[in-house]
Design an enzyme around this catalytic site. Structure first.
Site, PDB file in Angstrom:
ATOM      1  CG  HIS A   1      -1.854  -1.140   1.312  1.00  0.00           C
ATOM      2  ND1 HIS A   1      -2.408  -1.583   2.510  1.00  0.00           N
ATOM      3  CD2 HIS A   1      -2.355  -1.962   0.355  1.00  0.00           C
ATOM      4  CE1 HIS A   1      -3.180  -2.624   2.279  1.00  0.00           C
ATOM      5  NE2 HIS A   1      -3.163  -2.871   0.981  1.00  0.00           N
ATOM      6  N   PRO A   2       1.890   1.367  -0.845  1.00  0.00           N
ATOM      7  CG  PRO A   2       3.239   1.253  -2.761  1.00  0.00           C
ATOM      8  CD  PRO A   2       2.303   0.429  -1.915  1.00  0.00           C
TER       9      PRO A   2
END
Length: 548
Positions: free
Chosen positions: A465-466
């Protein structure tokens, strides 16, 4: 003919943005480096571990050695395909908590509070729930369905949460996130419902959206204004010009890289790579955030897990049923039960998430425990640790340098230990008594802080989930990259619309808020905005004094 808009990236936000612009009669060129998303490995929900590990569909990024995780390099998969990361993700549908968006507004992203974004979540969704809800959308492009929780373990996990004293929530994407319940997934008629399926194909059918395959090398800026994008395509380099604006929707990894290659970023860093400065924005590439998680694994007391299909015959049967009927276990991502809880009293909304999976296996599918088992994915939602995306080279084909600085703040350790201990407490409830044979990992001997910390350092993985690497803020905020209308500060005619602009990571999986960004930025470009919805979320009445 010059299109009105040039969008770099056909992923979660880029496809949604192109769809809304085309709907309003605008012409759009979408630049996409990846190829087709047609094929069973992408379209079958249960096959989710395959595309993110295939060079055909994934950029193949990895982090630098992370000091907080025994100097391990972690995989950073990003979709290199039509639909972007929505075509390779786990299809878990989480909007985020209302307080996340209120924090965005408080941090300078005016117009992005929960009251502002709720109407957009409703507009983009077509929710297939048990019954209608005025918190959910009913006719949007993005089909979302409620998990059927086919396995007894999935119900047992939710009941164990209730027995441990937590609420059961009817809809964590509606009024009340906190609690345990069934997951939502972006699956429709048994297929992955990516933004390629939901937005891009319908947009292309209008004749106003065209795909150009190639590698975006830089934004072309003339006299302070973005006028097009330089693209390497078919063995040559050409510039695709935009009549109105350029939009970067290339991911939280590639968007800051493109900004820096275009002369927008920290002046000293660009000078190191011989890049001519257009706008000194020190925030480009900074503020990188992610979710870390570990798998707490248990051996199953009954042979009812997905392990019975973890063989060639079992996988073939599931695949065949899905291929011909789009039903069965192949039509689910198997993440069907979840929980959102607070790690301690004094925190007003959940900071720990649980994914329950009825098999003990790594998320990438590379290693399964021998025999029947199941696992709970858990980790903190709002780590204070921040990383950065920087250039390794001025070569547009070179990957950037990615450092998350995972577990670099003491609060990370405190919350992660709490997540592990609270998981064990939930799994010790009567509802799980007939299902748990023994704990596989961390293992019953891992009790002390030091033992849990060692487990985290060795086993924590990215939840993929960058975000946050070109954050949105007030136009006079020196650390902000884009203003609240997603316009790049210091350059005309250029916007960013993807998870890069998140001021802070949201609670849970990030695909839904990424799509939200595409929807809302399109409206800013079109000079319109949906009316606000002032309803507030459920907050535990005793949050100040009680953990549950």
């Amino acid at each position: 003919m010059i299109p009105d808009y040039v969008v770099v990236g056909s992923g979660s936000a880029g496809s949604a943005l192109a769809y809304r612009l085309a709907e309003a009669g605008r012409s759009v060129v979408v630049i996409e480096y990846g190829g087709s998303d047609i094929g069973p490995f992408i379209q079958m929900p249960a096959a989710l571990s395959y595309p993110m590990n295939m060079a055909r569909y994934d950029w193949g990024f990895e982090s630098e050695p992370e000091p907080g995780l025994d100097n391990r390099r972690l995989a950073v998969p990003r979709g290199k395909v039509l639909g972007g990361s929505s075509s390779v993700n786990g299809m878990v549908w989480v909007r985020g908590h209302a307080r996340d968006f209120d924090h965005w507004a408080e941090a300078g992203a005016a117009g992005w509070a929960y009251a502002d974004v709720l109407p957009y979540f409703r507009r983009l969704e077509h929710w297939h729930g048990d019954r209608p809800s005025d918190w959910r959308g009913s006719d949007g492009p993005l089909h979302v369905r409620r998990a059927r929780q086919w396995n007894p373990l999935m119900h047992a996990f939710v009941e164990a949460g209730r027995q441990a004293g937590y609420p059961v929530t009817e809809d964590y994407n509606g009024h009340q996130q906190e609690g345990f319940g069934a997951f939502d997934m972006s699956v429709h008629n048994g297929r992955r419902w990516s933004t390629a399926n939901a937005y891009l194909r319908p947009a292309m059918k209008t004749g106003r959206v065209r795909i150009v395959r190639g590698l975006a090398r830089r934004v072309v800026i003339e006299q302070g204004r973005a006028v097009g994008v330089e693209v390497a395509t078919g063995g040559r380099t050409e510039t695709i010009r935009a009549g109105r604006e350029v939009v970067l929707s290339a991911s939280s990894i590639n968007t800051p890289k493109l900004l820096m290659l275009s002369g927008i970023g920290p002046a000293a860093h660009l000078a190191q790579h011989g890049i001519e400065l257009v706008a000194d924005r020190p925030g480009v590439g900074q503020n990188l955030q992610d979710h870390l998680e570990v798998y707490v694994q248990y051996a199953a007391a009954q042979p009812i897990t997905l392990y019975k299909y973890w063989n060639l015959v079992g996988k073939a049967l599931i695949g065949a049923q899905w291929l011909f009927t789009k039903t069965g276990h192949g039509a689910s991502n198997q993440f069907e039960s979840c929980g959102f809880i607070r790690s301690r009293a004094g925190i007003d909304y959940p900071d720990i998430q649980f994914h329950f999976l009825p098999i003990a296996v790594r998320y990438d599918g590379k290693a399964a425990a021998a025999g029947h088992g199941f696992q709970v994915h858990t980790g903190p939602m709002r780590s204070p640790s921040k990383g950065a995306v920087t250039l390794k080279s001025a070569d547009p084909a070179a990957p950037p340098r990615i450092v998350f600085n995972y577990m670099s703040h003491e609060d990370d350790w405190t919350t992660f230990r709490a997540a592990l201990r609270l998981t064990r407490e939930i799994m010790a409830q009567p509802a799980m008594a007939g299902h748990v044979r023994h704990e596989i990992q961390p293992g019953p001997a891992a009790v002390s802080d030091d033992a849990l910390d060692a487990f985290i350092r060795e086993h924590a993985e990215s939840a993929y989930h960058p975000c946050g690497s070109a954050r949105m803020g007030a136009a006079d905020d020196p650390g902000a990259v884009v203003d609240p209308e997603a316009r790049v500060i210091g350059v005309d005619g250029l916007r960013v619309a993807d998870s890069s602009i998140f001021p802070r990571i949201t609670n849970g999986n990030t695909n839904a808020p990424s799509i939200l960004v595409g929807e809302k930025v399109a409206d800013h470009m079109l000079g319109r905005v949906l009316p606000r919805d002032g309803r507030g979320p459920w907050i535990h009445p005793d949050w100040q004094t009680s953990q549950r």
